[in-house]
Design a protein around this motif. Structure first.
Motif, PDB file in Angstrom:
ATOM      1  N   VAL A 302       8.686 -17.569   1.791  1.00 16.56           N
ATOM      2  CA  VAL A 302       8.095 -16.963   0.780  1.00 16.56           C
ATOM      3  C   VAL A 302       8.013 -17.717  -0.367  1.00 16.56           C
ATOM      4  O   VAL A 302       6.834 -17.891  -0.853  1.00 16.56           O
ATOM      5  N   ASP A 303       8.963 -18.412  -0.790  1.00 16.77           N
ATOM      6  CA  ASP A 303       8.707 -19.542  -1.831  1.00 16.77           C
ATOM      7  C   ASP A 303       7.557 -20.587  -1.685  1.00 16.77           C
ATOM      8  O   ASP A 303       6.637 -20.520  -2.666  1.00 16.77           O
ATOM      9  N   MET A 304       7.583 -21.123  -0.663  1.00 19.89           N
ATOM     10  CA  MET A 304       6.389 -22.147  -0.350  1.00 19.89           C
ATOM     11  C   MET A 304       5.083 -21.359  -0.072  1.00 19.89           C
ATOM     12  O   MET A 304       4.254 -21.881  -0.970  1.00 19.89           O
ATOM     13  N   GLY A 305       5.208 -20.455   0.573  1.00 21.24           N
ATOM     14  CA  GLY A 305       3.774 -19.899   0.885  1.00 21.24           C
ATOM     15  C   GLY A 305       3.058 -19.256  -0.465  1.00 21.24           C
ATOM     16  O   GLY A 305       1.930 -19.380  -0.717  1.00 21.24           O
ATOM     17  N   LEU A 306       3.965 -18.695  -1.275  1.00 24.61           N
ATOM     18  CA  LEU A 306       3.463 -18.098  -2.650  1.00 24.61           C
ATOM     19  C   LEU A 306       3.193 -18.978  -3.390  1.00 24.61           C
ATOM     20  O   LEU A 306       2.004 -19.314  -4.285  1.00 24.61           O
ATOM     21  N   LEU A 307       3.688 -20.160  -3.514  1.00 23.61           N
ATOM     22  CA  LEU A 307       3.693 -21.459  -4.201  1.00 23.61           C
ATOM     23  C   LEU A 307       2.052 -21.962  -3.962  1.00 23.61           C
ATOM     24  O   LEU A 307       1.170 -22.248  -4.979  1.00 23.61           O
ATOM     25  N   TYR A 308       2.034 -21.915  -2.782  1.00 20.43           N
ATOM     26  CA  TYR A 308       0.521 -22.560  -2.096  1.00 20.43           C
ATOM     27  C   TYR A 308      -0.458 -21.817  -2.731  1.00 20.43           C
ATOM     28  O   TYR A 308      -1.647 -21.952  -2.905  1.00 20.43           O
TER      29      TYR A 308
END
Length: 418
Positions: A302-308
């Motif tokens: 979730v963290d990496m996906g939202l940051l992207y």
């Protein structure tokens, strides 16, 4: 007619800090004159130091409450550390009016915890208790505590953190110090402090049989730690109460007491940990930890996906995107941990305010874990010169254990109370 001089003070108790199985202290002159005395069921110790402005009122309030529920079957034992303001003399003067009152003047020792134990050593009741002498502990809660003991509890605790409990006008700094001290206790002594919601309470009742014959070694002013750590405490009941600000006199909370509290925790950890460390290692909830790890991996996605999405696709600033992504990942982790990892525990804590409290605690623990990870990473990389990726992996592993254990013992804790 009896006068104040006919009412003798209790002899100061010395020697080992060990509560006897039963005690029948020698009768004073006034007690002999009064004739036979009914068996004492409940002994309540009131440790005092410079409480001359409160002593008469606290004795009156306690006597009024206990006369209604245990007439002639209780005693109030005031243990005074030779107060310069003459608290013990004022208490002695009250003996004429309160037949269930007894007073001890200590001239050899000092300290709240030892005063409580010395009072218990001189007490005659099957149930022992302690309450502060500054009116910050409401006497009306005594009836509920006594009822809990009568219903089978080994320890009945007045808690600021149970339902209906709280503090009146504490500052943010004092609340922070109190919670910080409790968190430190959970880290050092999780098997002891996690049993109750307010391990720093100084207002409780305990069965004599649960602590009789056990060597107690208190340090500072938190006697409950000794009772929980060394006593044979099985069933615990908590009663919520609101901690009041003192009406007269000066607060005795100092930095020395916080220091003694830490030393006391370490001492208990050493004395209780030799056999318990191995047992606790065997009892480590592996299955729950694995679920916690899987939830953590989902949070990473979730963290990496939202940051992207926020930074790479929508063009928002990196810092703002990272903060939003991290918080939404924390929310994701909390929801899944609440519904899956700790589902058996959340069934006992389903009220809205309990969920909100768990979420706030989870957020704070994750924030502390992030700070801890950065510190560990720097120590491993800059201090020990490990490969940066190895250092990062070890830091993540350590913080994952930290987050899991502290959340288990604090956020999703179900205290062993009725």
């Amino acid at each position: 007619m009896l006068t104040t001089n006919d009412y003798q003070l209790l002899s100061e108790v010395t020697g080992a800090l060990q509560v006897p199985t039963a005690v029948k202290p020698p009768l004073g002159r006034a007690e002999k004159t009064a004739g036979a005395i009914a068996p004492v069921h409940f002994s309540l110790v009131v440790p005092t130091y410079n409480e001359s402005r409160n002593i008469e009122r606290i004795v009156a309030l306690l006597s009024q409450r206990l006369d209604a529920v245990l007439p002639d079957r209780y005693e109030i034992v005031v243990v005074d550390d030779n107060s310069p303001d003459g608290t013990w003399q004022l208490a002695q003067a009250l003996l004429v009016h309160y037949p269930c009152l007894r007073v001890m003047r200590r001239q050899e020792e000092r300290g709240l915890s030892t005063a409580v134990i010395r009072g218990w050593q001189a007490a005659r009741g099957d149930v022992l208790g302690v309450i502060d002498g500054d009116l910050q502990h409401p006497p009306e809660v005594l009836e509920q505590l006594l009822s809990a003991i009568e219903q089978g509890a080994d320890l009945a605790l007045a808690s600021r953190n149970a339902d209906g409990g709280g503090v009146s006008t504490w500052s943010a700094a004092r609340r922070f110090l109190s919670r910080g001290a409790q968190l430190l206790g959970l880290v050092l002594l999780p098997g002891v402090l996690s049993r109750v919601s307010d391990p720093m309470s100084g207002y409780f009742l305990v069965r004599r049989s649960a602590i009789a014959g056990r060597s107690l070694h208190p340090l500072g002013y938190k006697i409950l730690l000794e009772v929980l750590g060394r006593g044979a405490i099985d069933r615990i009941t908590e009663v919520g109460y609101v901690f009041q600000e003192r009406e007269a006199g000066e607060s005795k909370v100092t930095w020395k007491q916080y220091r003694d509290y830490i030393r006391h925790l370490v001492r208990l950890r050493v004395s209780l940990g030799r056999l318990s460390r191995f047992r606790q290692a065997l009892d480590f909830p592996i299955g729950r930890f694995i679920r916690f790890g899987f939830v953590g991996l989902s949070g990473l996605v979730v963290d990496m996906g939202l940051l992207y999405l926020l930074h790479g696709t929508l063009g928002f600033g990196l810092t703002r995107s990272a903060i939003v992504a991290a918080e939404l990942a924390i929310i994701n982790n909390f929801v899944w941990n609440d519904r899956w990892t700790f589902s058996d525990l959340t069934q006992q804590q389903q009220k809205r305010h309990q969920v909100i409290k768990r979420f706030i605690k989870f957020n704070l623990i994750c924030l502390m874990g992030l700070i801890l990870k950065v510190l560990l990473l720097n120590v491993l990389f800059n201090g020990l010169h490990l490969n940066p990726y190895v250092a990062n992996f070890l830091a993540i592993a350590a913080v994952t254990l930290w987050n899991f254990w502290i959340n288990l013992k604090l956020s999703w804790r179900v205290t062993q109370v009725k």
